[in-house]
Every structure is written in C-alpha cells, then in structure tokens.
Design an enzyme around this catalytic site. Structure first.
Site, PDB file in Angstrom:
ATOM      1  N   TYR A 178      -2.522   0.087   9.880  1.00 38.71           N
ATOM      2  CA  TYR A 178      -2.456  -0.324   8.470  1.00 38.71           C
ATOM      3  C   TYR A 178      -1.115   0.070   7.845  1.00 38.71           C
ATOM      4  O   TYR A 178      -0.448  -0.741   7.196  1.00 38.71           O
ATOM      5  CB  TYR A 178      -3.618   0.312   7.709  1.00 38.71           C
ATOM      6  CG  TYR A 178      -3.750  -0.141   6.277  1.00 38.71           C
ATOM      7  CD1 TYR A 178      -4.189  -1.430   5.965  1.00 38.71           C
ATOM      8  CD2 TYR A 178      -3.445   0.713   5.220  1.00 38.71           C
ATOM      9  CE1 TYR A 178      -4.319  -1.845   4.646  1.00 38.71           C
ATOM     10  CE2 TYR A 178      -3.571   0.310   3.901  1.00 38.71           C
ATOM     11  CZ  TYR A 178      -4.010  -0.976   3.616  1.00 38.71           C
ATOM     12  OH  TYR A 178      -4.138  -1.382   2.305  1.00 38.71           O
ATOM     13  N   SER A 233       0.845  -1.204   0.000  1.00 42.20           N
ATOM     14  CA  SER A 233       0.000   0.000   0.000  1.00 42.20           C
ATOM     15  C   SER A 233       0.874   1.245   0.000  1.00 42.20           C
ATOM     16  O   SER A 233       1.917   1.290   0.656  1.00 42.20           O
ATOM     17  CB  SER A 233      -0.891   0.017   1.235  1.00 42.20           C
ATOM     18  OG  SER A 233      -1.488   1.300   1.381  1.00 42.20           O
TER      19      SER A 233
HETATM   20  N1  LIG Z   1      -8.668  -1.211  -2.045  1.00 43.36           N
HETATM   21  C1  LIG Z   1      -7.615  -0.401  -2.008  1.00 43.36           C
HETATM   22  O1  LIG Z   1      -7.711   0.818  -2.272  1.00 43.36           O
HETATM   23  C2  LIG Z   1      -6.273  -0.955  -1.639  1.00 43.36           C
HETATM   24  C3  LIG Z   1      -5.160  -0.107  -1.778  1.00 43.36           C
HETATM   25  C4  LIG Z   1      -3.900  -0.599  -1.444  1.00 43.36           C
HETATM   26  C5  LIG Z   1      -3.766  -1.900  -1.002  1.00 43.36           C
HETATM   27  N2  LIG Z   1      -4.869  -2.697  -0.879  1.00 43.36           N
HETATM   28  C6  LIG Z   1      -4.653  -4.066  -0.403  1.00 43.36           C
HETATM   29  O2  LIG Z   1      -5.226  -4.968  -1.325  1.00 43.36           O
HETATM   30  C7  LIG Z   1      -5.584  -6.172  -0.643  1.00 43.36           C
HETATM   31  C8  LIG Z   1      -7.010  -6.541  -1.015  1.00 43.36           C
HETATM   32  O3  LIG Z   1      -7.856  -5.499  -0.560  1.00 43.36           O
HETATM   33  P1  LIG Z   1      -9.298  -5.188  -1.177  1.00 43.36           P
HETATM   34  O4  LIG Z   1      -9.383  -3.714  -1.302  1.00 43.36           O
HETATM   35  O5  LIG Z   1      -9.570  -6.063  -2.328  1.00 43.36           O
HETATM   36  O6  LIG Z   1     -10.206  -5.568   0.094  1.00 43.36           O
HETATM   37  P2  LIG Z   1     -11.519  -6.465   0.276  1.00 43.36           P
HETATM   38  O7  LIG Z   1     -12.427  -6.290  -0.880  1.00 43.36           O
HETATM   39  O8  LIG Z   1     -11.997  -6.151   1.637  1.00 43.36           O
HETATM   40  O9  LIG Z   1     -10.950  -7.954   0.216  1.00 43.36           O
HETATM   41  C9  LIG Z   1     -10.145  -8.467   1.250  1.00 43.36           C
HETATM   42  C10 LIG Z   1     -10.066  -9.972   1.095  1.00 43.36           C
HETATM   43  O10 LIG Z   1      -9.212 -10.479   2.140  1.00 43.36           O
HETATM   44  C11 LIG Z   1      -9.896 -11.536   2.825  1.00 43.36           C
HETATM   45  N3  LIG Z   1      -9.433 -11.618   4.198  1.00 43.36           N
HETATM   46  C12 LIG Z   1      -9.488 -10.659   5.154  1.00 43.36           C
HETATM   47  N4  LIG Z   1      -9.016 -11.122   6.317  1.00 43.36           N
HETATM   48  C13 LIG Z   1      -8.646 -12.419   6.089  1.00 43.36           C
HETATM   49  C14 LIG Z   1      -8.097 -13.444   6.906  1.00 43.36           C
HETATM   50  N5  LIG Z   1      -7.847 -13.239   8.211  1.00 43.36           N
HETATM   51  N6  LIG Z   1      -7.831 -14.647   6.346  1.00 43.36           N
HETATM   52  C15 LIG Z   1      -8.100 -14.871   5.027  1.00 43.36           C
HETATM   53  N7  LIG Z   1      -8.632 -13.947   4.207  1.00 43.36           N
HETATM   54  C16 LIG Z   1      -8.903 -12.735   4.747  1.00 43.36           C
HETATM   55  C17 LIG Z   1     -11.368 -11.149   2.689  1.00 43.36           C
HETATM   56  O11 LIG Z   1     -12.255 -12.245   2.865  1.00 43.36           O
HETATM   57  P3  LIG Z   1     -12.883 -12.738   4.279  1.00 43.36           P
HETATM   58  O12 LIG Z   1     -13.322 -11.509   5.004  1.00 43.36           O
HETATM   59  O13 LIG Z   1     -13.957 -13.663   3.852  1.00 43.36           O
HETATM   60  O14 LIG Z   1     -11.778 -13.461   4.970  1.00 43.36           O
HETATM   61  C18 LIG Z   1     -11.412 -10.650   1.261  1.00 43.36           C
HETATM   62  O15 LIG Z   1     -11.544 -11.746   0.363  1.00 43.36           O
HETATM   63  C19 LIG Z   1      -5.360  -5.895   0.844  1.00 43.36           C
HETATM   64  O16 LIG Z   1      -4.131  -6.440   1.245  1.00 43.36           O
HETATM   65  C20 LIG Z   1      -5.313  -4.384   0.908  1.00 43.36           C
HETATM   66  O17 LIG Z   1      -4.573  -3.916   2.010  1.00 43.36           O
HETATM   67  C21 LIG Z   1      -6.105  -2.252  -1.195  1.00 43.36           C
END
Ligand SMILES: NC(=O)c1ccc[n+]([C@@H]2O[C@H](COP(=O)([O-])OP(=O)(O)OC[C@H]3O[C@@H](n4cnc5c(N)ncnc54)[C@H](OP(=O)(O)O)[C@@H]3O)[C@@H](O)[C@H]2O)c1
Length: 245
Positions: free
Chosen positions: A162, A149
């Site tokens: 975070y 991130s």
């Molecule tokens: N969206 C952004 O703007 C952004 C920017 C920079 C980085 N990121 C990074 O991108 C990645 C994906 O984020 P996203 O935005 O796609 O978020 P999201 O839509 O909330 O998806 C997160 C995924 O992680 C899973 N997860 C969460 N806790 C978990 C655990 N303890 N064990 C196994 N699975 C788990 C969730 O499923 P369950 O809840 O069913 O476990 C879900 O499938 C993250 O690492 C985030 O920090 C996102």
C-alpha cells in the site's frame, strides 16, 4: 461570483469518480453533484454504484454509473467514453479507487496479493488518467485529483504494498502535473488521513493515537476546494487532512 456559482460552483461540469461505490468516493460524488456537477460513478460492484446514484438523484442531482475495473484499460476507455456520450465531456477526474491489500509483513506476504495492490492502486490510476486525458484536453482545461495516503511517508509494518503504491501515485501526480501544464490541466494529491470506511474497518489501531479519525464527509471540503480552483491554479501539490506529517 454570482449566486449560482456560490451555491453550485460546479454547475456545467462533469466529474468522473473511480471508487464511488462507497466510502470517500461516494461522499465526494454526492458533494460534487450537490455543487451542480454531473457525476459519473465508477467501481466494480453495480449494486453499490446504484446506491450512490440513488442518493444523488434523490437530492436532485445528476449522476450515472459505469461499473468497470480500473485494472482493465479497455474498461477505463469505455468509462470515459460513457461520460462524454452521456454528459458531453469530462472536466474533473477523481482517481480514488483503491485497495489496502493484505496487512502482513513483506517477508510473510502473498506475492499475488502484493502485486494486486500495486495493480489496483498504481496501474489502475495509470489506466484512469491515460483514458481521461484526451477528454480533458478536448475541454481546454481540467482537474485530476489523486487520492493519496499519509502512509507514503510514514512506514507502517504490514503496509509495504500500500505504501509503495501511494508513493508511486505521488510521483505520478508530480510528473503528470508538469506534462499537462500546457493543457491547463491541474494534477494534485488529496491525502484524506484516517477515515472510517470499509477499507479501514480492521485497521484503525494502526493509526497514530493523535490522529483525527474522520467520517467520509469530513474529506468533502478539501475535495471541493481542489475541484473549484482556477484553471491555472495550484498543480503538483499535495493537500493533506492528516493532523501531523
Ligand atoms: N479510509 C482511509 O482511511 C483512507 C486513508 C487514506 C487514503 N485512502 C484512499 O482513499 C481511497 C478510497 O478509500 P475508502 O477508504 O473510501 O475505501 P472503500 O470504502 O473500500 O472504497 C473503495 C472503492 O474503490 C472501489 N474499487 C476497489 N478496487 C477497484 C477496482 N479494481 N476497480 C474499480 N473500483 C475499485 C471499491 O468498489 P468495488 O470493490 O465495487 O470495486 C470502492 O467503491 C483509496 O484510494 C484509499 O487508498 C483512504
């Protein structure tokens, strides 16, 4: 490059993706499957994983699901054993499961929630790569991609856990890259920049105004690039889709 490697550059590969139930992980899971990989989709909620697997199957791809919590090392070991038993091995690991945690300033934060963010984002990533590495070594090459991130170098009030967790992930990326060089395993960081997902539905206002606010599919080209580099291609690198540092 023959016609098949152009259209299905991941044919014969097995990819394991944590956090594949929705958002960025789901988009990349679908793309890797379309590119010919067998994809193992992991998250905790089985229903969302079933939806991801259905999307892949409907498009003619190969996928299986394994519901598990990255915070539990034994469950991560079982995830990679499933990948080996069901699909014959592991070539690509996308360490993507993550949580933003609460958005309160550190002095008002809940210690349990702060710790939980570190546990999912850092300890969870550690469990994932620790369980994956023997399988990648058995293949003689592999790729580990960690979802980082931009907040690891951009202080945002209310995001201390975070930001600290993603900073730790970047150091893990670099150390691991050096440690795994002799095994032809590359380790790189993918920074998506702001993406509209469940994680950010309350947080778009914290993004800098000039930022490119993306859909999950916008992250796919960079994820494909990282998965398709040569065995002895780039490692210990950070790739970002932020418009600015
Ligand atoms: N969206 C952004 O703007 C952004 C920017 C920079 C980085 N990121 C990074 O991108 C990645 C994906 O984020 P996203 O935005 O796609 O978020 P999201 O839509 O909330 O998806 C997160 C995924 O992680 C899973 N997860 C969460 N806790 C978990 C655990 N303890 N064990 C196994 N699975 C788990 C969730 O499923 P369950 O809840 O069913 O476990 C879900 O499938 C993250 O690492 C985030 O920090 C996102």
């Amino acid at each position: 490059m023959n016609a098949n490697s152009q259209h299905q550059p991941l044919a014969g590969k097995v990819a394991v993706i944590t956090g594949a139930g929705r958002g960025i992980g789901r988009a990349i899971a679908c793309a890797y499957a379309q590119a010919g990989a067998a994809v193992v989709c992991n998250a905790r909620q089985e229903k969302e994983l079933q939806e991801t697997v259905a999307l892949i199957s409907q498009a003619g791809g190969t996928a299986s699901l394994f519901a598990a919590d990255v915070v539990d090392h034994a469950q991560m070991t079982a995830l990679f054993q499933h990948a080996a038993d069901r699909h014959g091995g592991v070539d690509i690991v996308l360490v993507n499961a993550g949580t933003a945690g609460e958005s309160r300033k550190l002095h008002n934060s809940d210690p349990a929630r702060w710790r939980e963010t570190m546990e999912v984002n850092v300890i969870g990533a550690y469990h994932t790569v620790h369980a994956a590495i023997p399988h990648l070594q058995a293949r003689g090459a592999g790729k580990i991609i960690l979802t980082g991130s931009g907040s690891r170098h951009r202080p945002v009030p209310g995001m201390s856990a975070y930001a600290c967790s993603k900073n730790a992930l970047w150091m893990m990326t670099q150390v691991l890259a050096v440690e795994l060089e002799e095994f032809n395993i590359s380790v790189n960081e993918l920074i998506p920049g702001p993406v509209k997902t469940a994680m950010t539905r309350f947080g778009e206002q914290t993004f800098p105004p000039q930022e490119w606010i993306k859909e999950p599919a916008d992250v796919v080209p960079l994820a494909m690039f990282l998965a398709t580099q040569a065995d002895r291609g780039p490692t210990a690198q950070s790739y970002s889709l932020m418009r600015r540092a």
